[in-house]
Motif scaffolding. Structure first.
Motif, PDB file in Angstrom:
ATOM      1  N   LEU A   1     -17.234  20.175   8.130  1.00 35.65           N
ATOM      2  CA  LEU A   1     -16.815  18.636   8.708  1.00 35.65           C
ATOM      3  C   LEU A   1     -16.353  17.804   7.313  1.00 35.65           C
ATOM      4  N   PRO A   2     -15.323  16.923   7.735  1.00 35.41           N
ATOM      5  CA  PRO A   2     -14.606  16.303   6.731  1.00 35.41           C
ATOM      6  C   PRO A   2     -15.596  15.094   6.204  1.00 35.41           C
ATOM      7  N   THR A   3     -15.142  14.373   5.051  1.00 38.29           N
ATOM      8  CA  THR A   3     -15.617  12.974   4.780  1.00 38.29           C
ATOM      9  C   THR A   3     -15.177  12.164   5.790  1.00 38.29           C
ATOM     10  N   SER A   4     -16.055  11.145   5.920  1.00 41.49           N
ATOM     11  CA  SER A   4     -15.639  10.244   7.200  1.00 41.49           C
ATOM     12  C   SER A   4     -14.646   9.218   6.741  1.00 41.49           C
ATOM     13  N   THR A   5     -13.610   8.960   7.686  1.00 48.26           N
ATOM     14  CA  THR A   5     -12.835   7.636   7.490  1.00 48.26           C
ATOM     15  C   THR A   5     -12.917   6.830   8.796  1.00 48.26           C
ATOM     16  N   VAL A   6     -12.577   5.644   8.666  1.00 49.37           N
ATOM     17  CA  VAL A   6     -12.750   4.574   9.860  1.00 49.37           C
ATOM     18  C   VAL A   6     -11.246   3.901   9.572  1.00 49.37           C
ATOM     19  N   GLU A   7     -10.580   3.627  10.743  1.00 46.27           N
ATOM     20  CA  GLU A   7      -9.463   2.746  10.755  1.00 46.27           C
ATOM     21  C   GLU A   7      -9.962   1.586  11.101  1.00 46.27           C
ATOM     22  N   VAL A   8      -9.554   0.601  10.223  1.00 45.97           N
ATOM     23  CA  VAL A   8     -10.173  -0.718  10.331  1.00 45.97           C
ATOM     24  C   VAL A   8      -8.959  -1.929  10.634  1.00 45.97           C
ATOM     25  N   SER A   9      -9.279  -2.677  11.422  1.00 45.14           N
ATOM     26  CA  SER A   9      -8.183  -3.795  11.786  1.00 45.14           C
ATOM     27  C   SER A   9      -8.786  -5.162  11.836  1.00 45.14           C
ATOM     28  N   ILE A  10      -8.352  -6.315  11.161  1.00 40.48           N
ATOM     29  CA  ILE A  10      -8.806  -7.487  11.206  1.00 40.48           C
ATOM     30  C   ILE A  10      -7.973  -8.653  11.976  1.00 40.48           C
ATOM     31  N   ASP A  11      -8.651  -9.013  13.001  1.00 42.36           N
ATOM     32  CA  ASP A  11      -7.758 -10.064  14.051  1.00 42.36           C
ATOM     33  C   ASP A  11      -7.574 -11.328  13.521  1.00 42.36           C
ATOM     34  N   ALA A  12      -7.005 -12.422  14.184  1.00 53.53           N
ATOM     35  CA  ALA A  12      -6.406 -13.726  13.839  1.00 53.53           C
ATOM     36  C   ALA A  12      -7.740 -14.608  13.313  1.00 53.53           C
ATOM     37  N   LYS A  13      -9.054 -14.149  13.942  1.00 56.01           N
ATOM     38  CA  LYS A  13     -10.199 -14.881  13.436  1.00 56.01           C
ATOM     39  C   LYS A  13     -10.945 -14.277  12.364  1.00 56.01           C
ATOM     40  N   ARG A  14     -10.279 -13.197  11.520  1.00 50.97           N
ATOM     41  CA  ARG A  14     -10.692 -12.518  10.635  1.00 50.97           C
ATOM     42  C   ARG A  14     -11.912 -11.802  11.028  1.00 50.97           C
ATOM     43  N   ASP A  15     -12.199 -11.457  12.076  1.00 48.73           N
ATOM     44  CA  ASP A  15     -13.281 -10.551  12.606  1.00 48.73           C
ATOM     45  C   ASP A  15     -12.914  -9.009  12.485  1.00 48.73           C
ATOM     46  N   VAL A  16     -13.812  -8.095  12.207  1.00 46.32           N
ATOM     47  CA  VAL A  16     -13.331  -6.734  11.813  1.00 46.32           C
ATOM     48  C   VAL A  16     -13.767  -5.935  12.794  1.00 46.32           C
TER      49      VAL A  16
END
Length: 316
Positions: free
Chosen positions: A80-95
């Protein structure tokens, strides 16, 4: 800022990963963030996790070593691979997160060396996300049987949670940290209605699962600490800072709180514990990423520039 007692030691169990942020790749994972800050604050804390035998994994390990996080309990997975996460931040700066499954930390194993280490340290920090796979979940249950003091960092991430596992993990916890949304989800599972206020929701959870201490974080509205033994609750305001992002702010709050909590027997007061936790959390909130660089001088200057005028308020 005063560093913690190096005789206090802990272990954090769970996910380590790369957050693929709009600004680039950043080290991540809630238990890893907690381990980073504990070590920065002088509390030697090892990270028990699993990475892939791949470039991402070796880079992750090297970065952790550079940051002062012990990696002797890192495990390596050939499949199994090392973990990756796709992260986005909205207009309110919430993740928002898109967490790949399965990855190496879904297969964390235990042996006698790990079990003996957990039994020997002062606390074990664990989260719920790392238990989405049965292998890591069963490994954690073995560790919880050995731990002296069990700190559960609730981390509900859709679709990787449900009441059965969360309730099992709460049943072991001496100390629980959760945010307001997680408080409502878990208390609703346990019979809370819209008529319940947050104090009643916390009381419900602490009573059912025999939790002795709990922190509920409210973002810009601060946090509330609940202590069952003395039947007290303290609200502590968040610092007013320019928000860069909210990644890891709750993790830093927990690490700072634990650092000072274990000094309370040396005369540190609860209000000081909460002030220190709010200060570090505020610094992280106005910094980029979960693991910014800092030292005593940096935090002391930050605290001087951001004084807390209204400290912990005891609630009835």
């Amino acid at each position: 800022m005063k560093n913690g007692d190096k005789s206090i030691q802990g272990i954090c169990f769970g996910e380590v990963l790369w957050d693929n942020l709009p600004t680039g790749k950043k080290l991540g994972g809630a238990p890893l963030n907690v381990a980073y800050h504990l070590n920065k604050l002088g509390v030697t804390t090892r990270m028990l996790t699993r990475i892939g035998r791949d470039d991402n994994g070796y880079e992750l390990r090297n970065v952790c070593e550079d940051l002062g996080i012990p990696t002797d309990f890192f495990q390596y997975d050939d499949l199994l691979p090392t973990s990756t996460v796709e992260v986005s931040i909205d207009a309110k700066r919430d993740v928002h997160y898109d967490i790949v499954y399965p990855v190496a930390w879904d297969r964390i194993a235990v042996d006698n060396v790990v079990l003996e280490a957990v039994a020997a340290v002062d606390f074990l920090v664990y989260g719920s996300l790392a238990c989405r796979d049965e292998v890591s979940f069963q490994s954690l249950l073995l560790l919880l049987e050995k731990a002296r003091f069990r700190v559960m960092d609730v981390n509900l991430r859709t679709p990787y949670f449900g009441p059965e596992k969360i309730h099992t993990l709460l049943g072991y916890a001496d100390f629980v940290k959760m945010n307001a949304e997680e408080l409502h989800v878990i208390s609703d599972w346990n019979g809370a209605t819209d008529a319940y206020n947050d104090q009643q929701r916390v009381d419900l959870i602490m009573e059912r699962f025999a939790v002795q201490e709990a922190i509920v974080t409210y973002g810009a509205d601060g946090a509330v600490y609940h202590y069952k033994k003395d039947n007290i609750s303290y609200h502590f305001p968040a610092l007013k800072v320019q928000v860069e992002d909210t990644i890891g702010s709750g993790d830093s709050f927990l690490a700072a709180f634990l650092t000072k909590r274990f000094q309370m027997q040396e005369g540190v007061q609860l209000e000081e514990v909460l002030e220190f936790a709010a200060t570090l959390s505020g610094f992280v909130t106005q910094s980029r990423g979960a693991c910014p660089e800092y030292n005593d001088e940096v935090i002391n200057r930050f605290q001087w520039l951001h004084p807390i005028f209204n400290g912990a308020q005891k609630q009835q």
